[in-house]
Design an enzyme around this catalytic site. Structure first.
Site, mmCIF file in Angstrom:
data_model
loop_
_atom_site.group_PDB
_atom_site.id
_atom_site.type_symbol
_atom_site.label_atom_id
_atom_site.label_comp_id
_atom_site.label_asym_id
_atom_site.label_seq_id
_atom_site.Cartn_x
_atom_site.Cartn_y
_atom_site.Cartn_z
ATOM 1 N N HIS A 214 9.593 7.329 -17.332
ATOM 2 C CA HIS A 214 9.857 9.201 -18.229
ATOM 3 C C HIS A 214 11.202 9.251 -18.102
ATOM 4 C CE1 HIS A 214 5.972 9.952 -15.399
ATOM 5 N NE2 HIS A 214 7.092 9.908 -14.634
ATOM 6 N N ASP B 28 1.084 3.477 -13.639
ATOM 7 C CA ASP B 28 1.511 4.404 -12.690
ATOM 8 C C ASP B 28 0.422 5.213 -13.051
ATOM 9 O OD1 ASP B 28 4.831 5.117 -11.397
ATOM 10 O OD2 ASP B 28 3.500 6.332 -12.134
ATOM 11 N N HIS C 95 1.382 8.310 -12.844
ATOM 12 C CA HIS C 95 1.887 9.479 -14.281
ATOM 13 C C HIS C 95 2.098 8.286 -15.627
ATOM 14 C CE1 HIS C 95 3.321 10.528 -10.254
ATOM 15 N NE2 HIS C 95 2.799 11.362 -10.395
ATOM 16 N N ASP D 14 1.755 3.882 -7.591
ATOM 17 C CA ASP D 14 1.244 5.560 -6.701
ATOM 18 C C ASP D 14 0.019 5.612 -7.457
ATOM 19 O OD1 ASP D 14 1.873 5.598 -9.597
ATOM 20 O OD2 ASP D 14 3.521 6.787 -9.268
#
Length: 340
Positions: A157, A192, A194, A281
């Site tokens: 990120h 991921d 995200h 995740d």
């Protein structure tokens, strides 16, 4: 398989996590290192400490003024009357206009995308060695075919000059740039839960690195503003970015179908090296609970990516404290090592 880790990566111990306006314990906790180390050892990995490559490979991705901010922000923050123990911005500018301020409060807003990346006294040390861990694994992958980087804090990120979402330095981008400098044609695949918005942003106008992300649909999920299917890259990078957002609750078969699409694009790109932003995740039991990949599903994902037959750097991203975290990593690494 070699697994790279430096003990200084555990020093970063963030406390703050603001969710729906409510302060909560930060899920990116040092205990993640222990669970992931156990998983790597269970998969038969050999732990290796990375060497210090200096700031040059990091600065190839992140500008010097941003690195200076990360290195000095906590000390400067403490000079503010009544400041919290951690650097947490209370103002965020529109990056479409405006100027970088001189003061630490303004610079925190300029260089931190959200409140999920608090900077404490040891954050810079841990982030620096997390990046060195990725660099060590990148070098080993060229020699051994594959290597695992237990990067913590994670990185995907982080934009070139902006932290966000638990991330400060973009470890996957740093590893990819190191490989590119050595003449490799690199593809990055982010699995991921995200979207890897920082990685996308860093390479969005470059055509020499392919970025692909399989993730939960950001229409109502972090990072919200990036990760949509229509984002294809710009300028020289047009067509070198592929997003494959998935509906909430997608399980093994749907996730693997997206990975299959990603592998096809990687092959067409002609990549000769692979960086995997490895988020665990997407698991059905992860605290974020957006997707529903099973523990055996990680073995299947790994086997498909290993079938690309490319020197590969496995860079740890998300995956948070829950009973299956270590097993998920062990299944992924074993699935990779035992792929036909």
């Amino acid at each position: 398989m070699k697994a790279f880790l430096d003990p200084r990566q555990s020093r970063h111990d963030p406390r703050m996590f603001l969710k729906a306006g409510v302060p909560r314990p930060n899920p990116e906790a040092p205990g993640r290192v222990d669970r992931l180390r156990e998983g790597a050892l269970a998969a038969g990995c050999t732990l290796v400490a990375p060497r210090d490559n200096g700031s040059g490979p990091i600065a190839a991705i992140h500008p010097a003024e941003y690195l200076d901010f990360l290195a000095t922000a906590h000390d400067r923050w403490q000079s503010v009357d009544g400041a919290s123990d951690e650097v947490i911005p209370n103002v965020h500018p529109s990056r479409h206009a405006g100027s970088r301020p001189d003061g630490i409060v303004g610079q925190a807003g300029w260089h931190m995308a959200d409140t999920a990346c608090p900077i404490a006294a040891d954050t810079w040390t841990s982030a620096y060695w997390s990046a060195q861990t990725a660099l060590g694994a990148a070098d080993a992958a060229l020699q051994d075919g594959v290597a695992y980087a237990l990067c913590r804090p994670p990185g995907h990120h982080a934009f070139a000059d902006m932290a966000g979402g638990f991330c400060f330095l973009n470890n996957a981008a740093i590893a990819a740039q190191s490989l590119t400098t050595q003449g490799r044609r690199v593809a990055i695949i982010d699995i991921d839960v995200h979207h890897g918005n920082g990685t996308q942003g860093i390479f969005y106008q470059r055509g020499d690195v392919l970025t692909v992300s399989v993730h939960a649909d950001p229409a109502a999920f972090y990072p919200f503003f990036w990760g949509h299917a229509h984002e294809r890259g710009a300028g020289p990078g047009e067509g070198a970015n592929l997003n494959l957002p998935l509906p909430f609750g997608t399980g093994d078969d749907g996730f693997l179908a997206a990975v299959e699409t990603a592998c096809g694009r990687i092959a067409l790109f002609g990549a000769d090296s692979l960086v995997v932003s490895l988020g665990l995740d997407a698991h059905e039991g992860d605290p974020f609970r957006a997707l529903a990949v099973t523990t055996p599903g990680f073995s299947r994902i790994a086997a498909r990516l290993a079938d690309l037959r490319l020197p590969s750097v496995l860079v740890q991203e998300g995956g948070y404290l829950q009973p299956a975290l270590g097993d998920n990593l062990a299944h992924f690494l074993t699935g990779w090592s035992t792929a036909p």
